[in-house]
Design an enzyme around this catalytic site. Sequence first.
Site, mmCIF file in Angstrom:
data_model
loop_
_atom_site.group_PDB
_atom_site.id
_atom_site.type_symbol
_atom_site.label_atom_id
_atom_site.label_comp_id
_atom_site.label_asym_id
_atom_site.label_seq_id
_atom_site.Cartn_x
_atom_site.Cartn_y
_atom_site.Cartn_z
ATOM 1 N N ARG A 21 -70.736 -90.607 23.718
ATOM 2 C CA ARG A 21 -70.227 -89.355 24.274
ATOM 3 C C ARG A 21 -71.163 -88.798 25.327
ATOM 4 O O ARG A 21 -72.383 -88.857 25.180
ATOM 5 C CB ARG A 21 -70.104 -88.304 23.152
ATOM 6 C CG ARG A 21 -68.985 -88.586 22.181
ATOM 7 C CD ARG A 21 -67.620 -88.429 22.818
ATOM 8 N NE ARG A 21 -67.318 -87.050 23.103
ATOM 9 C CZ ARG A 21 -66.667 -86.244 22.260
ATOM 10 N NH1 ARG A 21 -66.243 -86.694 21.103
ATOM 11 N NH2 ARG A 21 -66.426 -84.989 22.576
ATOM 12 N N GLY A 66 -76.412 -80.951 22.520
ATOM 13 C CA GLY A 66 -76.998 -81.438 21.264
ATOM 14 C C GLY A 66 -78.496 -81.652 21.443
ATOM 15 O O GLY A 66 -79.040 -81.423 22.522
ATOM 16 N N GLY A 67 -79.109 -82.112 20.363
ATOM 17 C CA GLY A 67 -80.556 -82.347 20.377
ATOM 18 C C GLY A 67 -80.940 -83.365 21.429
ATOM 19 O O GLY A 67 -81.934 -83.210 22.135
ATOM 20 N N ARG A 90 -71.139 -82.110 8.169
ATOM 21 C CA ARG A 90 -69.819 -82.614 8.517
ATOM 22 C C ARG A 90 -69.182 -83.095 7.226
ATOM 23 O O ARG A 90 -69.902 -83.541 6.319
ATOM 24 C CB ARG A 90 -69.974 -83.810 9.448
ATOM 25 C CG ARG A 90 -69.522 -83.578 10.843
ATOM 26 C CD ARG A 90 -69.719 -84.757 11.774
ATOM 27 N NE ARG A 90 -70.603 -85.805 11.336
ATOM 28 C CZ ARG A 90 -70.209 -86.889 10.672
ATOM 29 N NH1 ARG A 90 -68.936 -87.086 10.363
ATOM 30 N NH2 ARG A 90 -71.091 -87.799 10.318
ATOM 31 N N LEU A 99 -80.917 -83.484 10.978
ATOM 32 C CA LEU A 99 -81.587 -82.459 11.775
ATOM 33 C C LEU A 99 -81.415 -81.079 11.183
ATOM 34 O O LEU A 99 -82.229 -80.183 11.426
ATOM 35 C CB LEU A 99 -81.044 -82.500 13.206
ATOM 36 C CG LEU A 99 -81.258 -83.838 13.927
ATOM 37 C CD1 LEU A 99 -80.639 -83.823 15.305
ATOM 38 C CD2 LEU A 99 -82.744 -84.186 14.028
ATOM 39 N N GLU A 153 -83.924 -77.937 11.271
ATOM 40 C CA GLU A 153 -83.560 -76.654 11.890
ATOM 41 C C GLU A 153 -83.775 -75.501 10.905
ATOM 42 O O GLU A 153 -84.245 -74.423 11.278
ATOM 43 C CB GLU A 153 -82.084 -76.689 12.326
ATOM 44 C CG GLU A 153 -81.838 -77.673 13.467
ATOM 45 C CD GLU A 153 -80.375 -78.041 13.666
ATOM 46 O OE1 GLU A 153 -80.095 -78.883 14.530
ATOM 47 O OE2 GLU A 153 -79.504 -77.502 12.939
ATOM 48 N N ASP A 156 -98.037 -132.241 24.953
ATOM 49 C CA ASP A 156 -97.725 -132.124 23.528
ATOM 50 C C ASP A 156 -96.231 -132.457 23.371
ATOM 51 O O ASP A 156 -95.470 -132.413 24.346
ATOM 52 C CB ASP A 156 -98.052 -130.694 23.085
ATOM 53 C CG ASP A 156 -97.541 -130.390 21.702
ATOM 54 O OD1 ASP A 156 -97.782 -131.212 20.800
ATOM 55 O OD2 ASP A 156 -96.886 -129.345 21.519
ATOM 56 N N ASP A 159 -97.893 -125.984 23.075
ATOM 57 C CA ASP A 159 -97.426 -124.687 22.578
ATOM 58 C C ASP A 159 -98.202 -124.196 21.364
ATOM 59 O O ASP A 159 -98.220 -123.031 21.049
ATOM 60 C CB ASP A 159 -95.956 -124.786 22.164
ATOM 61 C CG ASP A 159 -95.799 -125.586 20.887
ATOM 62 O OD1 ASP A 159 -96.217 -126.758 20.884
ATOM 63 O OD2 ASP A 159 -95.303 -125.038 19.880
HETATM 64 C C1 GDG Z 1 -76.727 -88.641 13.618
HETATM 65 C C2 GDG Z 1 -77.207 -89.140 12.258
HETATM 66 C C3 GDG Z 1 -79.372 -88.017 12.705
HETATM 67 C C4 GDG Z 1 -73.471 -79.070 12.436
HETATM 68 N N1 GDG Z 1 -72.505 -78.237 12.086
HETATM 69 C C5 GDG Z 1 -72.538 -77.211 12.957
HETATM 70 C C6 GDG Z 1 -73.547 -77.436 13.850
HETATM 71 N N2 GDG Z 1 -74.130 -78.606 13.511
HETATM 72 C C7 GDG Z 1 -75.257 -79.211 14.192
HETATM 73 C C8 GDG Z 1 -76.535 -79.086 13.409
HETATM 74 C C9 GDG Z 1 -77.315 -80.283 13.902
HETATM 75 C C10 GDG Z 1 -76.235 -81.292 14.202
HETATM 76 O O1 GDG Z 1 -75.027 -80.598 14.344
HETATM 77 C C11 GDG Z 1 -76.068 -82.293 13.075
HETATM 78 O O2 GDG Z 1 -77.193 -83.094 13.081
HETATM 79 P P1 GDG Z 1 -77.444 -84.237 11.991
HETATM 80 O O3 GDG Z 1 -78.787 -84.768 12.183
HETATM 81 O O4 GDG Z 1 -77.259 -83.639 10.646
HETATM 82 O O5 GDG Z 1 -76.296 -85.362 12.154
HETATM 83 P P2 GDG Z 1 -75.468 -86.063 13.391
HETATM 84 O O6 GDG Z 1 -75.851 -85.487 14.691
HETATM 85 O O7 GDG Z 1 -74.044 -85.964 13.037
HETATM 86 O O8 GDG Z 1 -75.732 -87.651 13.382
HETATM 87 C C12 GDG Z 1 -78.260 -88.196 11.695
HETATM 88 C C13 GDG Z 1 -78.823 -87.598 14.047
HETATM 89 O O9 GDG Z 1 -77.817 -88.485 14.518
HETATM 90 C C14 GDG Z 1 -79.914 -87.559 15.108
HETATM 91 O O10 GDG Z 1 -80.451 -88.817 15.317
HETATM 92 O O11 GDG Z 1 -80.238 -87.002 12.228
HETATM 93 O O12 GDG Z 1 -78.774 -88.720 10.499
HETATM 94 O O13 GDG Z 1 -76.123 -89.257 11.362
HETATM 95 O O14 GDG Z 1 -77.996 -79.982 15.085
HETATM 96 O O15 GDG Z 1 -77.124 -77.848 13.646
HETATM 97 N N3 GDG Z 1 -73.836 -76.585 14.853
HETATM 98 C C15 GDG Z 1 -73.076 -75.468 14.970
HETATM 99 N N4 GDG Z 1 -72.045 -75.231 14.143
HETATM 100 C C16 GDG Z 1 -71.727 -76.043 13.127
HETATM 101 O O16 GDG Z 1 -70.798 -75.791 12.396
HETATM 102 N N5 GDG Z 1 -73.339 -74.608 15.951
#
Ligand code: GDG
Length: 731
Positions: free
Chosen positions: A11, A31-32, A274, A377, A381, A500, A680
């Site tokens: 994405r 996102g992060g 999720r 994450l 957070e 060799d 080698d």
């Molecule tokens: C992968 C891997 C790995 C969630 N619900 C809401 C919301 N969020 C935000 C959280 C967090 C992010 O979404 C979820 O981060 P995760 O780390 O839990 O999981 P994913 O991004 O789905 O998936 C995971 C990650 O990649 C990074 O490498 O950690 O293990 O599965 O930032 O805050 N944010 C808001 N509303 C919501 O309802 N605003």
Amino acid sequence: MSQQLVIVSNRLPVTIKKTADKELIYYPSAGGLATGLSSLDPSLNKIWVGWPGQEISDEWEQESIRTDLAKSNLVPVFLTDQDIELYYEGFSNKTLWPHFHYFTQYTTYSDEYWDSYKKANQKFADAIIPLLKGDELVWVHDYQLMLLPKMIREAFPNISIGYFLHIPFPSYEIFRVLPWREELLAGVLGSDQIGFHTFNYMRHFLSAAYRIAGYEHNFGKLKVDGRIVNVDVFPMGIDYEKYAFPDEEESQTDDVFFIQRLAQNQRLIICVDRLDYTKGIPQRIKAFAQFLKNNPQYHRKVSLVMIVVPSRSGVDQYQDLKHTVDELCGEVNSTFGGFDWTPIKYLYRSVNFRELTTLYELADVAMITPIRDGMNLVAKEFIASKERNKRGVLILSEMAGASNELLEAIIINPIDLNDMERAIVQALEMDEDEQERRLVEMQKKLKKYNVRHWANTFMNEQIKLINKKNTIRTNLLDEKEQEKLFEAYRKAKSRLIVLDYDGTMMNFHVDPQAVTPDEALLKMLTQLHQEPKNQVVISSGRDRATLEKWLGHIGTDFSAEHGVWTKRHNNWQKALGLRDSWKPEVYALLENLVERTPGSFIEEKQYSIAWHYRNIDRDLGEKRVREFKDVLLYLTANLDLQVLEGHKVVEIKNAGVNKGKAIYNWLSEQEYDFIIAIGDDHTDEDTFRAMPSHAYTIKVGLDKTDARFNLLNVEDVRNLMQKLTLVNNEA
Ligand code: GDG
């Protein structure tokens, strides 16, 4: 000119939505990953390639989106609804996602999904390749694009590619079950650097690379088609400041107000996930119910606030999970709740950033209890959100990658309801000093190892690899050096060519007896030998009978059994001072080793014995070698033997005999004005060291060597030999 970075993920960091009247709206999804990447060295010129989250089939529309996105350095890959169904929802989310999270009962094995996955990865490749010149840094993300690194590598053999997997890499025993395991591995191994969140994922990947594709690693470095691939751990962090000091003005809603009021007269346990079977939601509700049952003193004083974000709702397992969660919540609330108290406040929707950070900040406890999670994450957070008030406890699953770093959390097993119940009580009873102590420790780490640190470290390591690659390249016998070599060869009046056999002129095979020379090799050797100015010596660890049988008819000289025997002027001679009286004792020892290590075998030569373990697990082989060496050390001291460790072979022979010593037989006989020695193995290092400084000494492979040059593999050696035969013809 600044270096270009090409980021690729399924994405894009923006999503396009089409309104009813066909207007296109762009939503940024910060996102992060986007935050981390935005903080990379500004001299990097970044573009981001990915799917914009909507099927766009109209070419005009595609073009206008392309132009719009180009302003933000984004490049769209347009996927069809069918791609989304089969590649994204299919192979990515119904095959790889459950499988990599150990939910193999949910893995769908479908060739149709697989074909679509390949095609979609190719679509990404087709979108990226025209953007490249070959000197860029490419960074591919996640499980949807496992085949992409190899596809890009095929178009640009020397480009620098990084790959990061955001989800767990499962143990080899799980991974091996996938019918497409070889292709998936080969795809990822097209990268120069492969990153994981934790050491365990890295370890599993290395094990799969070895067991499935035969690549051995050395401190996380693999050699794949003559390239070094660095496999390492890069735990992803968060944008710490964003959660520690959230923007208070942002999207204030009624819900923010309700959360604040709720927290005034309740202690809150929160969770945010999720809706996914990996998240352990039913187990968490059950643990909470058990806690309520056994701890009535907390009734009306504690609530569980569950934010469950809708996800993949078209998939059966997700629908089933939704029913289970609904039912469990209903059951708990009707069993324990009343008009004045609802134990579980369950929201099946996403919340906005302000609501999320308010929840984090006001929660007494966060229960993050996934059954499997790459990192998680949310846990990080939550800790960052406690920067200001220093109150709160994190209960964290040991199955989340984050548990490797957040050691001060209460770590639980998410399947063990008793463990979770105990953790809830411990969290609610933890005194404030203890809460603060733990939070501060975790915050220190998260501040330092934030998402910027993660992205920068990954990139810096990738850049280091490029520099390293360049140094290795300087030792490669490249075309320019080969030209010089041919020139020296042409001019020379007498030439010594030392070759060799295994791993140099012929590739390894599980059965050493199957490595008989092919026609092409025989022809090249014959041509080199028949040139009157040449003296060809085949210098091998093999016994003389085999060498005679396979190559004797050509007429070259030989050095056999690592220098024990030499054949010159058509006459085999044994090195001086050799004994074989030690052999029965060592043979018995090796026989015992073979009995305990099925698949290994002994090769007996006249003055040496070798134990081969190429058909067995490397770890077991190395363990046996270590055990065996202890006993042998004792023997070698008394019997004047030496132990040579080769490529999955240990050879015991008389001390003071090696390939280098043997080669003096030729060097001392006459002056050669052109010498080339290729090998080698580390037994060939003795040959390299014995050579005069003008000799062309060439190591096959990239290991540390005393040779002056490297060639990458057997194919390169054979190409060089072929070219030498042509120079022959010219002369
Ligand atoms: C992968 C891997 C790995 C969630 N619900 C809401 C919301 N969020 C935000 C959280 C967090 C992010 O979404 C979820 O981060 P995760 O780390 O839990 O999981 P994913 O991004 O789905 O998936 C995971 C990650 O990649 C990074 O490498 O950690 O293990 O599965 O930032 O805050 N944010 C808001 N509303 C919501 O309802 N605003």
